[in-house]
Design a protein around this motif. Structure first.
Motif, mmCIF file in Angstrom:
data_model
loop_
_atom_site.group_PDB
_atom_site.id
_atom_site.type_symbol
_atom_site.label_atom_id
_atom_site.label_comp_id
_atom_site.label_asym_id
_atom_site.label_seq_id
_atom_site.Cartn_x
_atom_site.Cartn_y
_atom_site.Cartn_z
ATOM 1 N N ALA A 88 0.834 -1.208 0.000
ATOM 2 C CA ALA A 88 0.000 0.000 0.000
ATOM 3 C C ALA A 88 0.868 1.258 0.000
ATOM 4 O O ALA A 88 0.513 2.273 -0.621
ATOM 5 C CB ALA A 88 -0.924 -0.003 1.220
ATOM 6 N N MET A 89 2.003 1.206 0.680
ATOM 7 C CA MET A 89 2.902 2.362 0.731
ATOM 8 C C MET A 89 3.566 2.570 -0.634
ATOM 9 O O MET A 89 3.763 3.697 -1.091
ATOM 10 C CB MET A 89 3.959 2.148 1.817
ATOM 11 C CG MET A 89 3.393 2.024 3.228
ATOM 12 S SD MET A 89 2.716 3.590 3.863
ATOM 13 C CE MET A 89 4.233 4.358 4.459
ATOM 14 N N MET A 90 3.934 1.453 -1.300
ATOM 15 C CA MET A 90 4.479 1.539 -2.650
ATOM 16 C C MET A 90 3.447 2.176 -3.583
ATOM 17 O O MET A 90 3.787 2.998 -4.444
ATOM 18 C CB MET A 90 4.856 0.150 -3.172
ATOM 19 C CG MET A 90 6.047 -0.485 -2.464
ATOM 20 S SD MET A 90 6.273 -2.239 -2.951
ATOM 21 C CE MET A 90 6.636 -2.062 -4.701
ATOM 22 N N ALA A 91 2.172 1.809 -3.379
ATOM 23 C CA ALA A 91 1.110 2.354 -4.230
ATOM 24 C C ALA A 91 0.973 3.857 -4.022
ATOM 25 O O ALA A 91 0.751 4.612 -4.981
ATOM 26 C CB ALA A 91 -0.215 1.646 -3.933
ATOM 27 N N HIS A 92 1.152 4.314 -2.779
ATOM 28 C CA HIS A 92 1.089 5.766 -2.535
ATOM 29 C C HIS A 92 2.237 6.480 -3.244
ATOM 30 O O HIS A 92 2.059 7.557 -3.806
ATOM 31 C CB HIS A 92 1.140 6.050 -1.027
ATOM 32 C CG HIS A 92 -0.139 5.746 -0.308
ATOM 33 N ND1 HIS A 92 -1.335 6.370 -0.611
ATOM 34 C CD2 HIS A 92 -0.430 4.863 0.683
ATOM 35 C CE1 HIS A 92 -2.301 5.886 0.162
ATOM 36 N NE2 HIS A 92 -1.770 4.962 0.963
ATOM 37 N N VAL A 93 3.403 5.885 -3.215
ATOM 38 C CA VAL A 93 4.565 6.511 -3.889
ATOM 39 C C VAL A 93 4.324 6.519 -5.396
ATOM 40 O O VAL A 93 4.505 7.540 -6.078
ATOM 41 C CB VAL A 93 5.879 5.759 -3.558
ATOM 42 C CG1 VAL A 93 7.038 6.312 -4.382
ATOM 43 C CG2 VAL A 93 6.193 5.859 -2.055
ATOM 44 N N GLU A 94 3.886 5.385 -5.902
ATOM 45 C CA GLU A 94 3.635 5.251 -7.336
ATOM 46 C C GLU A 94 2.578 6.269 -7.791
ATOM 47 O O GLU A 94 2.745 6.955 -8.816
ATOM 48 C CB GLU A 94 3.172 3.815 -7.633
ATOM 49 C CG GLU A 94 2.922 3.504 -9.093
ATOM 50 C CD GLU A 94 4.201 3.454 -9.906
ATOM 51 O OE1 GLU A 94 5.147 2.752 -9.469
ATOM 52 O OE2 GLU A 94 4.265 4.127 -10.957
ATOM 53 N N ALA A 95 1.512 6.378 -7.006
ATOM 54 C CA ALA A 95 0.418 7.286 -7.356
ATOM 55 C C ALA A 95 0.877 8.739 -7.325
ATOM 56 O O ALA A 95 0.556 9.539 -8.218
ATOM 57 C CB ALA A 95 -0.749 7.077 -6.384
ATOM 58 N N ALA A 96 1.648 9.074 -6.291
ATOM 59 C CA ALA A 96 2.149 10.447 -6.171
ATOM 60 C C ALA A 96 3.048 10.782 -7.351
ATOM 61 O O ALA A 96 2.943 11.860 -7.956
ATOM 62 C CB ALA A 96 2.899 10.606 -4.846
ATOM 63 N N ALA A 97 3.923 9.865 -7.677
ATOM 64 C CA ALA A 97 4.859 10.089 -8.784
ATOM 65 C C ALA A 97 4.093 10.240 -10.094
ATOM 66 O O ALA A 97 4.359 11.147 -10.890
ATOM 67 C CB ALA A 97 5.866 8.937 -8.876
ATOM 68 N N SER A 98 3.123 9.369 -10.300
ATOM 69 C CA SER A 98 2.349 9.426 -11.539
ATOM 70 C C SER A 98 1.581 10.739 -11.633
ATOM 71 O O SER A 98 1.539 11.373 -12.686
ATOM 72 C CB SER A 98 1.365 8.251 -11.603
ATOM 73 O OG SER A 98 2.056 7.041 -11.586
ATOM 74 N N ALA A 99 0.987 11.140 -10.520
ATOM 75 C CA ALA A 99 0.212 12.379 -10.520
ATOM 76 C C ALA A 99 1.095 13.565 -10.863
ATOM 77 O O ALA A 99 0.640 14.548 -11.449
ATOM 78 C CB ALA A 99 -0.436 12.575 -9.150
ATOM 79 N N LEU A 100 2.355 13.475 -10.492
ATOM 80 C CA LEU A 100 3.303 14.564 -10.762
ATOM 81 C C LEU A 100 3.964 14.406 -12.126
ATOM 82 O O LEU A 100 4.863 15.159 -12.485
ATOM 83 C CB LEU A 100 4.357 14.612 -9.649
ATOM 84 C CG LEU A 100 3.806 15.046 -8.273
ATOM 85 C CD1 LEU A 100 4.775 14.674 -7.165
ATOM 86 C CD2 LEU A 100 3.523 16.553 -8.269
ATOM 87 N N GLY A 101 3.561 13.380 -12.852
ATOM 88 C CA GLY A 101 4.095 13.188 -14.204
ATOM 89 C C GLY A 101 5.497 12.610 -14.246
ATOM 90 O O GLY A 101 6.214 12.758 -15.231
ATOM 91 N N CYS A 102 5.898 11.938 -13.179
ATOM 92 C CA CYS A 102 7.250 11.369 -13.131
ATOM 93 C C CYS A 102 7.241 9.941 -13.675
ATOM 94 O O CYS A 102 6.302 9.184 -13.435
ATOM 95 C CB CYS A 102 7.760 11.302 -11.688
ATOM 96 S SG CYS A 102 7.651 12.848 -10.793
#
Lengths: 434, 434
Positions: B354-368
Motif C-alpha cells: 500500500a505504501m508503494m502504491a502511494h509513492v507510485e500514485a504520487a509520482a504518476s500524478a506529478l508526471g514522473c
C-alpha cells in the motif's frame, strides 16, 4: 707455522675415480659439533617472539657481526671490515700470484626470519678455513672468507664488492630504517673508499657459497646435497588495477568495475600461465592491497605484485609479456585497466660448470646423494658470478620452510654441507690455474 | 493557526485518474529552490579534501545536527532530541487518536562520503512539513519529522526507536572513536530513558523515506523516481584462508599452499555463483588482507570479506551455503583451508504494497517516470518496516556513485523527490485508518 699442502687423494676427485666408492682414510673433515654449537649460540642474537630479527644495520645485526668477528678470530683468522662493510679474512696461498678462492655468505636476516639462512654458509666457511689451518692444509691459492653485509636487502655487500652498486646508490632506506649510507657507517664501512674494494672480472679463482635450500625439493626428492646450476633471474612487476569504487549493495553485478574481482582473475591467470609450460619457473602474487579495502564498498583499485623467476632470461621475458596480455584481457572483460611497472629486473646467474663439477665431485667423494637444481632465491653468489667462476652448495630445509621462525636444517646436513664446501675448495685449489 | 485539510484532488490519486494526465492547478509543491539552497549550505559542514566527513558523534556531525535543528525551527517545527538521540518534531493532526505518519532520514555520513546520502531525505522531510504548514494543509494524522542518528554506523537511531538495540548494546565503538553510549551523550540523548522512546509494532500509520538511489539503475533506465519494493537482506562473511607462507623463489609451483591464489579462485567463484542465477542479488569481495603481504613471500593466510544482499532470505541462505561449498572445493584444490564466520546477518525488509502504491500514485500524478526496484543499501526504513507500513522514494544518483565525494544528485531530481514525498504523505493521510 709450517703447513703441508693437501695434494693427496681427495684433491684429485673426480680425477681419481676410486674415491667415489668410499671415503679415504685421513680425508679432512670439518668439526661439525663445533659448527653446530656456534649456530646454536648465534640463535640467541636478534631472537624475538616472532622470529630472528637481524635486519641489516639494526642493533641485532651489529651484535651478530661482533659474534661473527669473534668466530673469525677463534678460527685463527684476521678479519677486517672493508670499505663496503664486508667482513673479510685472507689466508695467503703457497703459490704466489694466484687469484683468491672466496668462500662465504651473510649473517643478516629478514624480518621475522630464521637462524639458518646465511649463518650456515658464513660459519661453514669460517669452519672450513679453521679446519684447513688446524690440519695444516695450506692451499696453493689465497683463501678469502667473506661475510657479505646486507644480503637480504638486495645483496648490497656483494654488489659493492663487484662495483655493481656505487656511492650514488646508497641513499635508499634499508628495512632497519637507516639508509644504506648510514648503515655502512654503522658497521664500519667507508663510502669514500668504495672504489678501492671493487673486485674486477677475472680477479678470483672462484667463489663457493654454502646455503640452505629454502625450498622443499631436496627433502621431497630424498637428496642430501644440491648442486646449484644457477640462480634464477627475477622480475618484479607492480600491477595497478583501476576500477570504480562503488556501493556494494546498490550497484548491480553488470554495472561494476570491480578491481578486486579483476585482480583475482589476473592472479588465477598468472598461475595458469606459469604452470602451462614445462620447467621450473615460478610466479607469485604475494602482495595485494585493495582500496578502500572495506567490506561494503566495491574496490576502486588494487595494487598487487608479481614475483617471476627462472634460470632462462628469454622465458622471463616471454612470461612477463604473457602476464601483461592477461592483464589487458581481464581488464577488457571486467571494465578495469591494468598498469604494469617493472620494479626489479635481475638476470639469471648460471653457475660455472667446472665449479658445479667440483661440488658434485666433493659430494660424491663424501658419499652424499646429490641433485642438480636451480636456486629460486637470490644469493651473494649471483653477484660474484659476474666476475668469476661460481658454485653453490645447498643443504635441505626441513619442510621447505624459510624466511620464517620455523626455518630449520638438521645438524648432520649442516656438517655435511661444510664438508662438501671444504672438499670443493680443495678440488678447485688443485685444478684452478693449472 | 487554522489550517484547511487537504482533501482535494491529489489526495485521491490514483483514485481520480484524471490527475495522471497532468498537474492539477493548485496542487501543493515544495519549495525546491529553498531545499537545494539548504543542501548547498550544508555541503560546507564536515567538508574535507577527501570528501564529506560527518561520521556520527564527531564534531562535524554535531555541527550538522545544529544546522538541521535550525532548519526545523525555520520550518516552524519544534524539534526535540529524544533519549535515543534522534531529532523529532511532531505536528498534531486534525483527527484525534490516529497514529503518526513519520517521514525522515539521517544527516551523518560515511568517512569520505558525499552530501546527498541522508540530507536529501532529511531536509526533504523538513521541507514537506514546512510546505504543509505554509500552505495551511493540515493532515488528519499527526506528522512526525525525524532525523535518525548514526545511520551509517548501522541504523543506530532507528534501531533504538523500535527497541532493536538497547542499553547493553551501546558499548561498541563508532567510527568517530566514541562508543555509542558516549556518542549518545554527545548528541543530547539519554541511555537511561531509552525504553521511553521505543515505538511498538502497530504504533505508526506509516513511514516514508526519500533517499538517493546510491546505484546507477534509475539513470541507466532513464527513470526519475524509484518506488522501492524493499530493502535487501544482508549477509557478511569473514573468510580466513589458511595456506603456508613460504619463499616465492625456492618453492616449486606444485609444492605451494598459496593463500592468495586460493583467495583469488574463491573470489572468482563467488562472482560466478552470484551471476549464475537470474535476479538482482549482489555479492562483493571488498576487503582482502593477505599475510605477510610481501612481494617475495607466498602468502600464508588471507582474510577476506563477502557482502551478499538480496530481497529473498532463502536466496541469501542458498548462496551463503554455495559460497561455503566453493571455499571447501578451492581449499581441496589448492592445499588450503577455508573458515567462514558470519559477522552480519540482517533480514530483508520488504516495503508495504500500500505504501508503494502511494509513492507510485504520487509520482504518476506529478508526471514522473518510475521504476519499481529494491534498495541494495540499508536504510533507517528497514527498521521502521518492523513496526509498521514502510515506503521509500529513490531519486537518481549521477553515475551511480555514492559513499564518495563524487556523489551527486541533480537539484531538479531532489525537488521532484520531495514533491513525491509530499504527495505520498497526502495520499497515505487520506486513506490510512479509513
Amino acid at each position: 707455522m709450517q703447513r703441508r699442502e693437501f695434494l693427496g687423494t681427495l684433491a684429485a676427485v673426480p680425477f681419481v675415480p676410486g674415491l667415489v666408492r668410499g671415503q679415504p682414510r685421513g680425508a679432512p673433515r670439518v668439526n661439525g659439533a663445533r659448527l653446530n654449537a656456534q649456530l646454536a649460540q648465534f640463535d640467541a642474537i636478534g631472537r624475538t617472539a616472532s622470529g630472528i630479527n637481524r635486519v641489516a644495520y639494526a642493533d641485532a645485526d651489529l651484535a651478530g657481526r661482533r659474534f661473527t668477528l669473534d668466530l673469525f678470530r677463534a678460527a685463527g683468522l684476521a678479519p677486517v671490515v672493508d670499505a663496503a662493510g664486508n667482513i673479510v679474512a685472507r689466508v695467503e696461498g703457497s703459490s704466489p700470484g694466484r687469484p683468491p678462492i672466496i668462500i662465504g655468505s651473510h649473517v643478516d636476516s629478514v624480518t621475522d626470519g630464521g637462524n639458518y639462512d646465511g649463518p650456515v654458509g658464513s660459519f661453514g666457511a669460517i669452519e672450513v678455513a679453521r679446519t684447513l689451518r688446524e690440519q695444516n692444509l695450506r692451499l696453493r691459492h689465497p683463501l678469502e672468507v667473506v661475510v657479505w653485509q646486507n644480503e637480504e636487502g638486495g645483496t648490497i655487500g656483494s654488489k659493492l664488492a663487484i662495483g655493481a652498486l656505487t656511492d650514488d646508490g646508497l641513499d635508499r632506506r634499508a628495512r632497519s630504517g637507516f639508509t644504506l649510507r648510514e648503515g655502512l657507517a654503522r658497521i664500519g664501512g667507508d663510502p669514500s673508499r668504495l672504489a678501492g674494494v671493487v673486485r674486477p672480472p677475472g680477479s678470483i679463482a672462484g667463489y663457493f657459497e654454502l646455503h640452505i635450500e629454502q625450498g622443499g625439493v631436496l627433502e621431497q626428492r630424498g637428496r642430501q646435497v644440491g648442486v646449484v646450476e644457477g640462480i634464477v633471474g627475477l622480475r618484479w612487476l607492480e600491477v595497478t588495477v583501476t576500477g570504480t569504487a562503488n556501493h556494494a549493495g546498490a550497484t548491480p553485478m553488470d554495472q561494476r568495475q570491480d578491481a578486486v574481482l579483476a585482480a583475482a582473475k589476473f592472479t588465477v591467470a598468472v598461475n595458469d600461465l606459469v604452470r602451462a609450460e614445462p620447467g621450473r619457473q615460478v610466479a607469485t602474487v604475494g602482495r595485494v592491497v585493495p582500496s578502500p579495502n572495506t567490506t561494503n564498498i566495491i574496490a576502486g583499485s588494487v595494487l598487487l605484485t608479481v614475483d617471476l623467476r627462472d634460470l632462462d632470461a628469454t622465458k622471463l621475458a616471454r612470461l612477463t609479456a604473457a602476464f601483461e596480455r592477461a592483464g589487458a584481457e581481464v581488464g577488457r572483460a571486467t571494465g578495469t585497466t591494468f598498469a604494469f611497472v617493472r620494479t626489479v629486473d635481475s638476470d639469471p646467474a648460471p653457475a660455472t660448470p667446472a665449479m658445479m663439477a667440483h661440488v658434485e665431485a666433493a659430494a660424491s667423494a663424501l658419499g652424499c646423494t646429490t641433485l642438480t637444481m636451480p636456486s629460486g632465491a637470490g644469493h651473494d653468489a649471483q653477484e660474484l658470478a659476474r666476475i668469476g667462476p661460481m658454485g653453490m652448495i645447498f643443504i635441505p630445509s626441513v619442510g621447505g620452510v624459510s624466511h620464517s621462525p620455523k626455518e630449520y636444517s638438521r645438524p648432520e646436513d649442516i656438517t655435511r654441507g661444510a664438508d662438501v664446501l671444504l672438499h670443493a675448495v680443495l678440488g678447485l685449489d688443485r685444478i684452478a690455474g693449472r
